[in-house]
Design an enzyme around this catalytic site. Structure first.
Site, PDB file in Angstrom:
ATOM      1  N   LEU A   1      -1.597  -1.601   5.339  1.00  0.00           N
ATOM      2  CA  LEU A   1      -2.703  -1.855   6.388  1.00  0.00           C
ATOM      3  C   LEU A   1      -3.955  -2.476   5.431  1.00  0.00           C
ATOM      4  CD1 LEU A   1      -1.218  -0.274   8.552  1.00  0.00           C
ATOM      5  CD2 LEU A   1      -3.434   0.294   9.503  1.00  0.00           C
TER       6      LEU A   1
ATOM      7  N   VAL B   1       3.118   4.222   1.889  1.00  0.00           N
ATOM      8  CA  VAL B   1       3.589   2.730   2.223  1.00  0.00           C
ATOM      9  C   VAL B   1       2.447   2.161   3.117  1.00  0.00           C
ATOM     10  CG1 VAL B   1       5.216   1.043   2.685  1.00  0.00           C
ATOM     11  CG2 VAL B   1       5.851   3.209   1.467  1.00  0.00           C
ATOM     12  N   CYS B   2       2.344   2.971   4.352  1.00  0.00           N
ATOM     13  CA  CYS B   2       1.580   2.266   5.461  1.00  0.00           C
ATOM     14  C   CYS B   2       0.114   2.190   5.092  1.00  0.00           C
ATOM     15  CB  CYS B   2       1.524   3.310   6.571  1.00  0.00           C
ATOM     16  SG  CYS B   2       3.185   3.673   7.362  1.00  0.00           S
ATOM     17  N   THR B   3      -0.464   3.033   4.161  1.00  0.00           N
ATOM     18  CA  THR B   3      -1.801   2.866   3.508  1.00  0.00           C
ATOM     19  C   THR B   3      -1.770   1.341   2.695  1.00  0.00           C
ATOM     20  OG1 THR B   3      -2.360   5.009   3.495  1.00  0.00           O
ATOM     21  CG2 THR B   3      -3.730   3.800   2.266  1.00  0.00           C
TER      22      THR B   3
ATOM     23  N   THR C   1       0.091   8.067   5.024  1.00  0.00           N
ATOM     24  CA  THR C   1       1.488   7.938   4.495  1.00  0.00           C
ATOM     25  C   THR C   1       1.218   6.751   3.478  1.00  0.00           C
ATOM     26  OG1 THR C   1       2.237   6.348   6.154  1.00  0.00           O
ATOM     27  CG2 THR C   1       2.413   8.860   6.529  1.00  0.00           C
TER      28      THR C   1
END
Length: 219
Positions: A50, A45-47, A43
């Site tokens: 992290l 934003v998550c990428t 996804t």
């Protein structure tokens, strides 16, 4: 929602990660640890989050802090996703473990559920939650963001520095404080105690109330 919050002891869960099965207490040991959750693998934003966490890993290591991620997909998915994360953040490696939680059980026990976000099957998704856990396994600070808002990692570092500073000295950090700025002395410390505890001195702000509670020092 009810659940894990500041001051609570995290449960000693046994979890699967992309680096193998771990028990939370064994992983944390007696070290400050940041546990952070994400709505899902692959996804946008998550990428980015992290990736930035990987880029900031050295900053956390300098402070003696461990990292532990969580996403509601399985280990195989995590391992494939990490390739994208590292490609997005050249020069940074995801060296911290990421918990697999495909059944959405761990997010409930760690109070990382977003009550408004659901996947295509109607299952609840994790919020962008982040717990800073102390060596005593208690939650010292929590950030909670909706899925639509990415975290500011500089603020995570700033808040962490504040917690570490307060844990070593009887001080608190004022608004907009950053590392190197003066701190305020706890009201529980008398002026006589302050003179002993802070030999370099402190400055008391002259206020209309004439109360001497706002005392700044450097530690």
């Amino acid at each position: 929602m009810p659940g894990l919050t500041i001051g609570d002891t995290i449960p000693n869960l046994e979890v699967d990660t992309n680096q193998g099965r771990i028990k939370l207490y064994d992983y944390i040991s007696d070290i400050w640890t940041i546990i952070f959750s994400h709505p899902g693998d692959f996804t946008p934003v998550c990428t980015t989050e992290l990736g930035i966490m990987a880029a900031y890993a050295s900053k956390f290591a300098e402070r003696g802090v461990k990292l532990l991620g969580l996403s509601c997909d399985d280990v195989k998915s995590h391992n494939e996703w990490i390739k994208d994360i590292e490609a997005y953040t050249p020069g940074s490696k995801v060296t911290y473990p990421i918990i697999a939680d495909p059944n959405r059980e761990i997010i409930k026990q760690l109070n990382m559920v977003d009550p408004d976000e659901k996947d295509s099957s109607g299952n609840q998704l994790p919020s962008r939650a982040l717990h800073i856990v102390g060596p005593d396994k208690k939650v010292k600070l929590s950030f909670l963001y909706p899925a639509s808002t990415g975290r500011n990692m500089d603020e995570v570092v700033r808040a962490l520095d504040s917690l570490l500073k307060a844990s070593k000295h009887k001080v608190a950090t004022p608004a907009n404080w950053k590392q190197g700025d003066p701190v305020v002395i706890s009201p529980s410390v008398s002026n006589d105690q302050a003179k002993e505890m802070f030999p370099n001195g402190y400055q008391t702000v002259d206020l209309p109330s004439k109360k001497d509670y706002l005392r700044f020092t450097n530690v």
